[in-house]
Design a protein around this motif. Structure first.
Motif, short mmCIF file in Angstrom:
data_model
loop_
_atom_site.label_atom_id
_atom_site.label_comp_id
_atom_site.label_asym_id
_atom_site.label_seq_id
_atom_site.Cartn_x
_atom_site.Cartn_y
_atom_site.Cartn_z
N LEU A 343 5.83 5.75 6.54
CA LEU A 343 4.45 5.71 5.54
C LEU A 343 4.18 4.54 4.83
N LEU A 344 5.05 3.35 4.96
CA LEU A 344 4.58 2.26 4.56
C LEU A 344 3.84 1.50 5.48
N VAL A 345 3.87 1.81 6.65
CA VAL A 345 3.14 1.25 7.65
C VAL A 345 1.57 1.83 7.59
N PHE A 346 1.52 3.26 7.20
CA PHE A 346 0.18 3.69 7.06
C PHE A 346 -0.42 3.25 6.01
N GLY A 347 0.37 2.81 4.81
CA GLY A 347 0.13 2.29 3.52
C GLY A 347 -0.54 0.97 3.66
N ALA A 348 0.09 0.02 4.60
CA ALA A 348 -0.46 -1.23 4.75
C ALA A 348 -1.61 -1.24 5.39
N ALA A 349 -1.82 -0.23 6.59
CA ALA A 349 -3.08 -0.19 7.31
C ALA A 349 -4.22 0.11 6.40
N TYR A 350 -3.75 0.92 5.29
CA TYR A 350 -4.95 1.38 4.41
C TYR A 350 -5.45 -0.05 3.65
N LEU A 351 -4.33 -0.65 3.18
CA LEU A 351 -4.74 -1.65 2.37
C LEU A 351 -5.32 -2.77 3.18
N VAL A 352 -5.21 -2.98 4.64
CA VAL A 352 -6.04 -3.96 5.12
C VAL A 352 -7.29 -3.45 5.21
N TRP A 353 -7.68 -2.03 5.32
CA TRP A 353 -9.01 -1.56 5.57
C TRP A 353 -9.49 -1.80 4.03
N LYS A 354 -8.86 -1.68 3.06
CA LYS A 354 -9.64 -2.04 1.72
C LYS A 354 -9.66 -3.44 1.48
N LYS A 355 -9.43 -4.37 2.62
CA LYS A 355 -9.34 -6.02 2.34
C LYS A 355 -8.49 -6.48 1.38
N LYS A 356 -7.25 -5.68 1.03
CA LYS A 356 -6.24 -6.40 0.16
C LYS A 356 -5.04 -6.85 0.94
N TYR A 357 -5.18 -7.81 1.27
CA TYR A 357 -4.45 -8.37 2.47
C TYR A 357 -3.01 -9.05 1.97
N THR A 358 -2.92 -9.28 0.67
CA THR A 358 -1.64 -9.76 0.16
C THR A 358 -0.88 -8.66 0.16
#
Length: 420
Positions: A343-358
């Motif tokens: 689930l955290l992998v999907f969460g990281a992908a979502y944050l990248v899509w939202k351009k929240k890289y850190t």
């Protein structure tokens, strides 16, 4: 120019529709989590994570958390922060057990509601009438409730048969029921361990197996609260007191009255949750029985963004993690580590899509650590299982904090006529 001035702030107003997950998206997310859970169950062989017994236990543990959360929802929608939910639950456990032992379980439930409402009345007098800081008043209620119930137990339960200063005598049970035919069929299907089908059977079967009448009432209170607060004139006035009490007063709303009503209802819900613990969950009052469920209920309410539906999901999540501890699920918790890592992998992908890289990098690193933990161990210590409900509470609050929007006047002092 005046139109642009009015429209622009509204488009950026926090808590608008852009921040609220739509029902189709929410259902899609839930379906995705179920599919992942089923896949993890097949990979790890931890069939208990979606068993009928696990889900039934989770529902029973979620009810007092959800009732406490509903209490917090009512109070905070009227602008009063209710940290005292834990104390009101404690009063509910004692009053419910005291009356239930003498006059039967249903009388005990009524007295449990009254006990929680009395604690809430004290909180309302302090915060609404005298403008005491809401946090200070709530903490005082928690301390006062704990001391009061311990003092009263020495005079009521200590000399009773099978009782002591820390425990009441056994209370008559309300009884339980199943849905004939369907419960056994779903349990059998769950035992097949088929992909997704058996998991859905376990989920639904847990919701209709070994039910207490009070469980049904508690679940029904969620849609009832939603209807009253969002579909009635009374609910609109109450919520206006939590958003802008000065504007509500200018429209003729008696803000004090609605705040008092909301806080007393809040205490009644918390007291009902306490009575559930002493009458349904264990059939006996125990010192320290609430075990922080009032605070977890408050966390469930925040996780649900001050909405009944989200609150129910949060209570279910916390009840499920608590059930892992009750049923000794060290293997199940080990399997859930893998689920959390995915689930955290999907969460990281979502944050990248939202351009929240850190935040995305931090989430991805956490996911890798979870994968390593799962791969290098075959089990988890019992202490980790015991701490799971509280760790999940902290994780959920930290991850959901960015998209929350509390009522605007929540916790703010109010005096009649202050807008003049």
């Amino acid at each position: 120019m005046s139109t642009a001035t009015i429209t622009k702030p509204q488009s950026k107003r926090p808590g608008g529709k852009s921040r609220r997950m739509s029902l189709p998206v929410l259902l899609l997310v839930i379906a995705g989590v179920l599919v992942l859970t089923s896949a993890v169950r097949l990979i790890t062989g931890a069939d208990g994570i979606t068993s009928t017994g696990q889900m039934s236990t989770a529902l029973r543990l979620a009810v007092p958390i959800g009732l406490a959360g509903l209490g917090g929802l009512w109070a905070e929608r009227a602008g009063v922060v209710n940290i005292g939910l834990e104390g009101m639950m404690i009063l509910g456990t004692w009053f419910g057990a005291w009356a239930g032992y003498q006059w039967g379980p249903w009388t005990g439930i009524v007295f449990g509601i009254i006990g929680g409402a009395l604690g809430a009345l004290l909180h309302a007098v302090a915060t609404v009438t005298f403008n005491v800081n809401h946090i200070v008043s709530g903490v005082a209620i928690n301390i006062l409730a704990l001391g009061t119930t311990r003092y009263l137990s020495k005079f009521t339960f200590e000399n009773a048969p099978q009782g002591s200063s820390k425990q009441s005598p056994p209370i008559e049970s309300l009884g339980t029921f199943d849905i004939p035919g369907l419960s056994s069929a779903l349990s059998t299907l769950n035992g097949k361990h088929w992909f997704l089908v058996s998991d859905l059977a376990g989920l639904v079967g847990g919701l209709i197996t070994d039910l207490s009448p009070l469980t049904v009432i508690a679940v029904a209170l969620v849609p009832i609260s939603w209807y009253v607060l969002w579909r009635t004139a009374f609910g609109l006035r109450l919520r206006s007191c939590g958003e802008n009490p000065v504007a509500a007063e200018s429209l003729g709303v008696n803000v004090y009255k609605y705040k008092y009503i909301a806080v007393i209802i809040s205490g009644g819900f918390a007291g009902l949750g306490g009575a559930f613990l002493s009458i349904v969950a264990s059939n006996v009052y125990l010192d320290g029985q609430t075990a922080g469920r009032g605070y977890i209920g408050l966390a469930a309410m925040i996780f649900g963004n001050w909405m009944p539906g989200g609150l129910a999901l949060g209570a279910g999540l916390f009840g499920y993690t608590d059930s892992l501890n009750l049923r000794g699920g060290t293997t199940n918790v080990h399997a859930l580590i893998l689920l959390l890592a995915i689930l955290l992998v999907f969460g990281a992908a979502y944050l990248v899509w939202k351009k929240k890289y850190t935040p995305a990098v931090i989430t991805l690193v956490t996911s890798v650590l979870m994968f390593v933990w799962y791969a290098t161990t075959n089990d988890v210590p019992k202490q980790v299982v015991t701490a799971t409900p509280y760790v999940v509470t902290l994780l959920v609050l930290s991850l959901s904090a960015q998209s929350l929007r509390m009522p605007k006047a929540d916790g703010m002092p109010y005096r009649r006529g202050q807008g003049k």
